[in-house]
Motif scaffolding. Structure first.
Motif, PDB file in Angstrom:
ATOM      1  N   LEU A 118     -53.783 -55.145  -4.814  1.00 42.49           N
ATOM      2  CA  LEU A 118     -53.517 -55.737  -6.126  1.00 42.49           C
ATOM      3  C   LEU A 118     -52.189 -55.229  -6.667  1.00 42.49           C
ATOM      4  N   LEU A 119     -51.271 -56.161  -6.943  1.00 42.43           N
ATOM      5  CA  LEU A 119     -49.964 -55.828  -7.513  1.00 42.43           C
ATOM      6  C   LEU A 119     -49.846 -56.431  -8.904  1.00 42.43           C
ATOM      7  N   ILE A 142     -60.770 -53.503  -3.516  1.00 42.07           N
ATOM      8  CA  ILE A 142     -59.431 -53.574  -4.109  1.00 42.07           C
ATOM      9  C   ILE A 142     -58.703 -52.253  -3.907  1.00 42.07           C
ATOM     10  N   ILE A 143     -57.450 -52.332  -3.454  1.00 40.32           N
ATOM     11  CA  ILE A 143     -56.594 -51.153  -3.394  1.00 40.32           C
ATOM     12  C   ILE A 143     -55.326 -51.433  -4.190  1.00 40.32           C
ATOM     13  N   ILE A 144     -54.746 -50.382  -4.751  1.00 37.32           N
ATOM     14  CA  ILE A 144     -53.552 -50.516  -5.589  1.00 37.32           C
ATOM     15  C   ILE A 144     -52.488 -49.526  -5.131  1.00 37.32           C
ATOM     16  N   PRO A 145     -51.229 -49.701  -5.565  1.00 39.68           N
ATOM     17  CA  PRO A 145     -50.181 -48.751  -5.189  1.00 39.68           C
ATOM     18  C   PRO A 145     -50.528 -47.332  -5.621  1.00 39.68           C
ATOM     19  N   ASP A 149     -45.232 -45.334  -7.073  1.00 43.18           N
ATOM     20  CA  ASP A 149     -45.165 -46.781  -6.871  1.00 43.18           C
ATOM     21  C   ASP A 149     -45.955 -47.537  -7.932  1.00 43.18           C
ATOM     22  N   LEU A 150     -47.011 -46.916  -8.444  1.00 44.16           N
ATOM     23  CA  LEU A 150     -47.793 -47.531  -9.515  1.00 44.16           C
ATOM     24  C   LEU A 150     -46.932 -47.701 -10.761  1.00 44.16           C
ATOM     25  N   ASP A 151     -46.201 -46.643 -11.109  1.00 42.50           N
ATOM     26  CA  ASP A 151     -45.319 -46.702 -12.276  1.00 42.50           C
ATOM     27  C   ASP A 151     -44.146 -47.654 -12.051  1.00 42.50           C
ATOM     28  N   GLN A 152     -43.639 -47.684 -10.810  1.00 44.54           N
ATOM     29  CA  GLN A 152     -42.502 -48.557 -10.512  1.00 44.54           C
ATOM     30  C   GLN A 152     -42.898 -50.021 -10.621  1.00 44.54           C
ATOM     31  N   ILE A 189     -53.146 -59.981  -0.247  1.00 45.02           N
ATOM     32  CA  ILE A 189     -52.502 -59.400  -1.420  1.00 45.02           C
ATOM     33  C   ILE A 189     -52.715 -60.308  -2.629  1.00 45.02           C
ATOM     34  N   ILE A 190     -53.099 -59.695  -3.741  1.00 40.87           N
ATOM     35  CA  ILE A 190     -53.189 -60.426  -5.001  1.00 40.87           C
ATOM     36  C   ILE A 190     -51.884 -60.226  -5.770  1.00 40.87           C
TER      37      ILE A 190
END
Length: 227
Positions: A118-119, A142-145, A149-152, A189-190
């Motif tokens: 999830l982006l 679901i996986i996320i950065p 990278d999450l903040d970016q 990828i979402i």
């Protein structure tokens, strides 16, 4: 055809895409001599930037009630993050809010996807309003950065994409994220920011991309045409 209310403004670029695509896709079915009845309420994006949950909920409830009063038969929110208000607003109105998470979950299920990266911005990635539907209703992981990278990702969405800036740096960043998520087990990828499909338009990625905007628009068209 049913009358649909659109809550937009976050951002107006995405709202234009929703309005344009809904009209075009309905026209593909009924013919170009006609178009659906749509009611648009565009909210000032500053509301979302304040990150005041109670204030955001109150505004979306106010707007939803106004759309209901002027005879909208359903509501679509033209962005991902504002779906954070769904659980608060939906029980308080008598017409359905078409949830972007449901549209995404159905498409992932149809494609046989089990693990999705999830982006989007930080509230969308770390909040539960989209992941909980995918996980609980569709059995999708679901996986996320991770880490910086999450903040970016949040930076690119909030400081560039929603303000109409589509840079090569942002494009390179998200293509790298897709590769990293594939290495972590994602099979799809979402694109969980309404502007991400605009940024990555015509790009070939390492994984199938589910553009929430496109799927949500299809859901709106089906609702309007009562399919």
């Amino acid at each position: 055809m049913k009358t649909l209310g659109l809550i937009g403004g976050t951002s107006w670029h995405a709202t234009v895409e929703y309005y344009s695509q809904i009209n075009q896709k309905v026209g593909d079915v009924i013919g170009k001599q006609a178009n659906p009845e749509l009611i648009i309420y565009s909210i000032n994006i500053e509301l979302m930037r304040e990150q005041n949950k109670e204030k955001i909920q109150a505004k979306y409830l106010e707007v939803s009630k106004k759309l209901q009063e002027v005879k909208a038969e359903g509501i679509i929110i033209c962005a991902n993050t504002p779906h954070m208000i769904y659980d608060y607003v939906q029980p308080k109105i008598d017409i359905p809010i078409l949830h972007i998470g449901v549209a995404t979950g159905r498409a992932a299920q149809d494609a046989g996807l089990k693990t999705l990266g999830l982006l989007g911005n930080k509230p969308t990635m770390t909040g539960k309003f989209i992941p909980s539907i995918l996980e609980n209703d569709f059995g999708i992981k679901i996986i996320i950065p991770e880490g910086e990278d999450l903040d970016q990702s949040h930076h690119y969405v909030s400081k560039e994409l929603t303000q109409g800036t589509f840079s090569q740096e942002a494009k390179a960043f998200y293509l790298k994220q897709i590769k990293e998520m594939k290495s972590r087990g994602a099979d799809g990828i979402i694109l969980g920011c309404t502007e991400l499909p605009l940024l990555l338009k015509d790009i070939k990625a390492d994984l199938p991309m589910l553009a929430t905007t496109d799927l949500h628009i299809e859901m709106a068209v089906n609702f309007i045409l009562d399919h």
